[in-house]
Design a protein around this motif. Structure first.
Motif, PDB file in Angstrom:
ATOM      1  N   LEU A 124     -26.739  63.319  -7.393  1.00 14.24           N
ATOM      2  CA  LEU A 124     -27.300  62.665  -6.209  1.00 14.24           C
ATOM      3  C   LEU A 124     -26.261  62.470  -5.110  1.00 14.24           C
ATOM      4  CD1 LEU A 124     -29.464  59.924  -7.968  1.00 14.24           C
ATOM      5  CD2 LEU A 124     -30.313  61.925  -6.727  1.00 14.24           C
ATOM      6  N   GLY A 125     -25.036  62.903  -5.373  1.00 13.53           N
ATOM      7  CA  GLY A 125     -23.978  62.769  -4.373  1.00 13.53           C
ATOM      8  C   GLY A 125     -23.192  61.481  -4.498  1.00 13.53           C
ATOM      9  N   ASN A 126     -23.349  60.782  -5.615  1.00 14.48           N
ATOM     10  CA  ASN A 126     -22.665  59.517  -5.848  1.00 14.48           C
ATOM     11  C   ASN A 126     -21.716  59.700  -7.031  1.00 14.48           C
ATOM     12  OD1 ASN A 126     -22.013  56.792  -5.705  1.00 14.48           O
ATOM     13  ND2 ASN A 126     -23.725  56.182  -6.997  1.00 14.48           N
ATOM     14  N   ASP A 127     -20.555  60.279  -6.770  1.00 14.24           N
ATOM     15  CA  ASP A 127     -19.596  60.592  -7.828  1.00 14.24           C
ATOM     16  C   ASP A 127     -18.867  59.320  -8.264  1.00 14.24           C
ATOM     17  OD1 ASP A 127     -17.659  61.548  -9.527  1.00 14.24           O
ATOM     18  OD2 ASP A 127     -16.676  62.810  -8.028  1.00 14.24           O
ATOM     19  N   LEU A 128     -19.192  58.851  -9.459  1.00 17.98           N
ATOM     20  CA  LEU A 128     -18.575  57.641  -9.989  1.00 17.98           C
ATOM     21  C   LEU A 128     -17.480  57.943 -11.012  1.00 17.98           C
ATOM     22  CD1 LEU A 128     -21.809  55.503 -10.508  1.00 17.98           C
ATOM     23  CD2 LEU A 128     -20.128  55.313  -8.658  1.00 17.98           C
ATOM     24  N   THR A 129     -17.202  59.222 -11.253  1.00 16.84           N
ATOM     25  CA  THR A 129     -16.221  59.573 -12.287  1.00 16.84           C
ATOM     26  C   THR A 129     -14.849  59.944 -11.716  1.00 16.84           C
ATOM     27  OG1 THR A 129     -17.021  61.858 -12.322  1.00 16.84           O
ATOM     28  CG2 THR A 129     -17.972  60.337 -13.925  1.00 16.84           C
ATOM     29  N   THR A 130     -14.798  60.376 -10.480  1.00 15.62           N
ATOM     30  CA  THR A 130     -13.530  60.780  -9.879  1.00 15.62           C
ATOM     31  C   THR A 130     -12.774  59.566  -9.360  1.00 15.62           C
ATOM     32  OG1 THR A 130     -14.477  62.895  -9.225  1.00 15.62           O
ATOM     33  CG2 THR A 130     -12.476  62.201  -8.081  1.00 15.62           C
ATOM     34  N   PRO A 131     -11.527  59.379  -9.808  1.00 23.17           N
ATOM     35  CA  PRO A 131     -10.733  58.253  -9.300  1.00 23.17           C
ATOM     36  C   PRO A 131     -10.551  58.348  -7.786  1.00 23.17           C
ATOM     37  CG  PRO A 131      -9.697  59.198 -11.243  1.00 23.17           C
ATOM     38  CD  PRO A 131     -10.811  60.139 -10.833  1.00 23.17           C
ATOM     39  N   ARG A 132     -10.633  57.199  -7.127  1.00 17.53           N
ATOM     40  CA  ARG A 132     -10.384  57.099  -5.682  1.00 17.53           C
ATOM     41  C   ARG A 132      -9.380  55.976  -5.467  1.00 17.53           C
ATOM     42  NH1 ARG A 132     -14.466  59.319  -2.318  1.00 17.53           N
ATOM     43  NH2 ARG A 132     -12.868  58.947  -0.729  1.00 17.53           N
ATOM     44  N   PRO A 133      -8.095  56.255  -5.722  1.00 15.53           N
ATOM     45  CA  PRO A 133      -7.072  55.191  -5.647  1.00 15.53           C
ATOM     46  C   PRO A 133      -7.031  54.481  -4.297  1.00 15.53           C
ATOM     47  CG  PRO A 133      -6.115  57.301  -6.347  1.00 15.53           C
ATOM     48  CD  PRO A 133      -7.554  57.545  -6.062  1.00 15.53           C
ATOM     49  N   GLU A 134      -7.380  55.199  -3.235  1.00 14.77           N
ATOM     50  CA  GLU A 134      -7.341  54.582  -1.906  1.00 14.77           C
ATOM     51  C   GLU A 134      -8.342  53.434  -1.779  1.00 14.77           C
ATOM     52  OE1 GLU A 134     -10.002  58.303  -1.343  1.00 14.77           O
ATOM     53  OE2 GLU A 134      -8.409  57.634  -2.665  1.00 14.77           O
ATOM     54  N   TYR A 135      -9.352  53.403  -2.680  1.00 18.36           N
ATOM     55  CA  TYR A 135     -10.334  52.314  -2.697  1.00 18.36           C
ATOM     56  C   TYR A 135     -10.152  51.434  -3.933  1.00 18.36           C
ATOM     57  CZ  TYR A 135     -12.609  55.170   0.843  1.00 18.36           C
ATOM     58  OH  TYR A 135     -12.881  55.896   1.966  1.00 18.36           O
ATOM     59  N   GLY A 136      -9.077  51.657  -4.673  1.00 23.11           N
ATOM     60  CA  GLY A 136      -8.869  50.894  -5.892  1.00 23.11           C
ATOM     61  C   GLY A 136      -9.881  51.223  -6.965  1.00 23.11           C
ATOM     62  N   PHE A 137     -10.401  52.460  -6.933  1.00 21.91           N
ATOM     63  CA  PHE A 137     -11.449  52.867  -7.876  1.00 21.91           C
ATOM     64  C   PHE A 137     -10.869  53.842  -8.895  1.00 21.91           C
ATOM     65  CE2 PHE A 137     -15.039  55.755  -8.963  1.00 21.91           C
ATOM     66  CZ  PHE A 137     -15.815  54.827  -9.616  1.00 21.91           C
ATOM     67  N   PRO A 138     -10.880  53.467 -10.189  1.00 20.71           N
ATOM     68  CA  PRO A 138     -10.244  54.292 -11.208  1.00 20.71           C
ATOM     69  C   PRO A 138     -11.099  55.448 -11.719  1.00 20.71           C
ATOM     70  CG  PRO A 138     -11.139  52.325 -12.209  1.00 20.71           C
ATOM     71  CD  PRO A 138     -11.383  52.203 -10.723  1.00 20.71           C
ATOM     72  N   GLY A 139     -12.374  55.491 -11.326  1.00 20.79           N
ATOM     73  CA  GLY A 139     -13.290  56.469 -11.925  1.00 20.79           C
ATOM     74  C   GLY A 139     -13.851  55.877 -13.209  1.00 20.79           C
ATOM     75  N   LEU A 140     -15.131  56.096 -13.444  1.00 24.88           N
ATOM     76  CA  LEU A 140     -15.791  55.488 -14.602  1.00 24.88           C
ATOM     77  C   LEU A 140     -15.904  56.460 -15.761  1.00 24.88           C
ATOM     78  CD1 LEU A 140     -18.701  53.578 -12.842  1.00 24.88           C
ATOM     79  CD2 LEU A 140     -16.422  52.727 -13.448  1.00 24.88           C
ATOM     80  N   ARG A 141     -15.918  55.889 -16.960  1.00 21.93           N
ATOM     81  CA  ARG A 141     -16.148  56.638 -18.193  1.00 21.93           C
ATOM     82  C   ARG A 141     -17.339  56.007 -18.897  1.00 21.93           C
ATOM     83  NH1 ARG A 141     -10.753  55.356 -18.342  1.00 21.93           N
ATOM     84  NH2 ARG A 141     -11.072  53.948 -20.080  1.00 21.93           N
ATOM     85  N   PRO A 142     -18.055  56.779 -19.700  1.00 19.59           N
ATOM     86  CA  PRO A 142     -19.177  56.202 -20.443  1.00 19.59           C
ATOM     87  C   PRO A 142     -18.740  54.944 -21.192  1.00 19.59           C
ATOM     88  CG  PRO A 142     -19.164  58.577 -20.692  1.00 19.59           C
ATOM     89  CD  PRO A 142     -17.887  58.214 -19.973  1.00 19.59           C
ATOM     90  N   GLY A 143     -19.576  53.923 -21.114  1.00 17.84           N
ATOM     91  CA  GLY A 143     -19.284  52.653 -21.755  1.00 17.84           C
ATOM     92  C   GLY A 143     -18.701  51.617 -20.817  1.00 17.84           C
ATOM     93  N   ASP A 144     -18.213  52.054 -19.637  1.00 11.71           N
ATOM     94  CA  ASP A 144     -17.702  51.103 -18.647  1.00 11.71           C
ATOM     95  C   ASP A 144     -18.864  50.288 -18.084  1.00 11.71           C
ATOM     96  OD1 ASP A 144     -15.058  51.939 -18.875  1.00 11.71           O
ATOM     97  OD2 ASP A 144     -15.140  53.219 -17.083  1.00 11.71           O
ATOM     98  N   ARG A 145     -18.565  49.050 -17.714  1.00  9.61           N
ATOM     99  CA  ARG A 145     -19.539  48.202 -17.018  1.00  9.61           C
ATOM    100  C   ARG A 145     -19.242  48.289 -15.534  1.00  9.61           C
ATOM    101  NH1 ARG A 145     -20.643  42.489 -19.849  1.00  9.61           N
ATOM    102  NH2 ARG A 145     -21.308  43.220 -21.889  1.00  9.61           N
ATOM    103  N   TRP A 146     -20.294  48.455 -14.738  1.00  7.19           N
ATOM    104  CA  TRP A 146     -20.101  48.626 -13.297  1.00  7.19           C
ATOM    105  C   TRP A 146     -21.302  48.076 -12.557  1.00  7.19           C
ATOM    106  CZ3 TRP A 146     -15.723  49.470 -11.083  1.00  7.19           C
ATOM    107  CH2 TRP A 146     -15.666  49.877  -9.746  1.00  7.19           C
ATOM    108  N   CYS A 147     -21.061  47.404 -11.457  1.00  8.72           N
ATOM    109  CA  CYS A 147     -22.140  46.912 -10.599  1.00  8.72           C
ATOM    110  C   CYS A 147     -22.644  48.076  -9.758  1.00  8.72           C
ATOM    111  CB  CYS A 147     -21.644  45.781  -9.706  1.00  8.72           C
ATOM    112  SG  CYS A 147     -21.140  44.305 -10.614  1.00  8.72           S
ATOM    113  N   VAL A 148     -23.804  48.580 -10.093  1.00 13.42           N
ATOM    114  CA  VAL A 148     -24.330  49.745  -9.395  1.00 13.42           C
ATOM    115  C   VAL A 148     -25.376  49.328  -8.368  1.00 13.42           C
ATOM    116  CG1 VAL A 148     -23.840  51.302 -11.331  1.00 13.42           C
ATOM    117  CG2 VAL A 148     -26.102  50.279 -11.131  1.00 13.42           C
ATOM    118  N   VAL A 149     -25.573  50.194  -7.397  1.00 13.62           N
ATOM    119  CA  VAL A 149     -26.572  49.986  -6.355  1.00 13.62           C
ATOM    120  C   VAL A 149     -27.957  49.986  -7.010  1.00 13.62           C
ATOM    121  CG1 VAL A 149     -27.588  51.036  -4.296  1.00 13.62           C
ATOM    122  CG2 VAL A 149     -25.105  51.005  -4.594  1.00 13.62           C
ATOM    123  N   ALA A 150     -28.738  48.961  -6.710  1.00 11.08           N
ATOM    124  CA  ALA A 150     -30.044  48.791  -7.356  1.00 11.08           C
ATOM    125  C   ALA A 150     -30.943  50.020  -7.166  1.00 11.08           C
ATOM    126  CB  ALA A 150     -30.725  47.533  -6.832  1.00 11.08           C
TER     127      ALA A 150
END
Length: 132
Positions: free
Chosen positions: A58-84
């Motif tokens: 869908l164009g919402n890549d949650l797995t690639t780290p984005r250090p500039e945003y403090g985002f480590p990239g997610l792995r299965p089992g991680d808890r994350w506040c996602v857009v409803a």
């Protein structure tokens, strides 16, 4: 005057979603929301491979780290506040992630039916039968 504390979809206090990685629109570990949170990052999801793959499509890549945003990239089992809306899209496609109800903001109910969230609940409180 203090603002009212945010509530979860069960009507109780909003509990933390995750700190490793540190989640939340405000990066406070909670699925708190406010006027700045245009996407409504209010569903505390336990992400799965299927959910992450669908989000990427869908164009919402949650797995690639984005250090500039403090985002480590997610792995299965991680808890994350996602857009409803994104969680609802995954639910409708049969790829919903698990949901921690006590950590999901009641604001998510403006977008996602409680029944859908309950179907994927990974925390089942003793009083869930009393809710409705």
């Amino acid at each position: 005057m203090q603002p009212e504390p945010e509530r979860n979809v069960l009507g109780g206090p909003l509990e933390p979603c995750g700190t490793e990685p540190l989640t939340g629109f405000y990066r406070d570990g909670c699925c708190s929301t406010g006027p700045e949170d245009l996407g409504s990052h209010t569903v505390c999801a336990v992400v799965s491979t299927e959910f992450l793959q669908m989000q990427r499509r869908l164009g919402n890549d949650l797995t690639t780290p984005r250090p500039e945003y403090g985002f480590p990239g997610l792995r299965p089992g991680d808890r994350w506040c996602v857009v409803a809306v994104r969680w609802l899209q995954a639910y409708q496609a049969g790829a919903a992630a698990g949901v921690v109800l006590a950590s999901t903001n009641q604001a998510a109910l403006e977008i996602v039916p409680i029944e859908a969230l309950r179907q994927h609940a990974v925390d089942v409180p003793d009083d869930i039968g009393d809710l409705g």
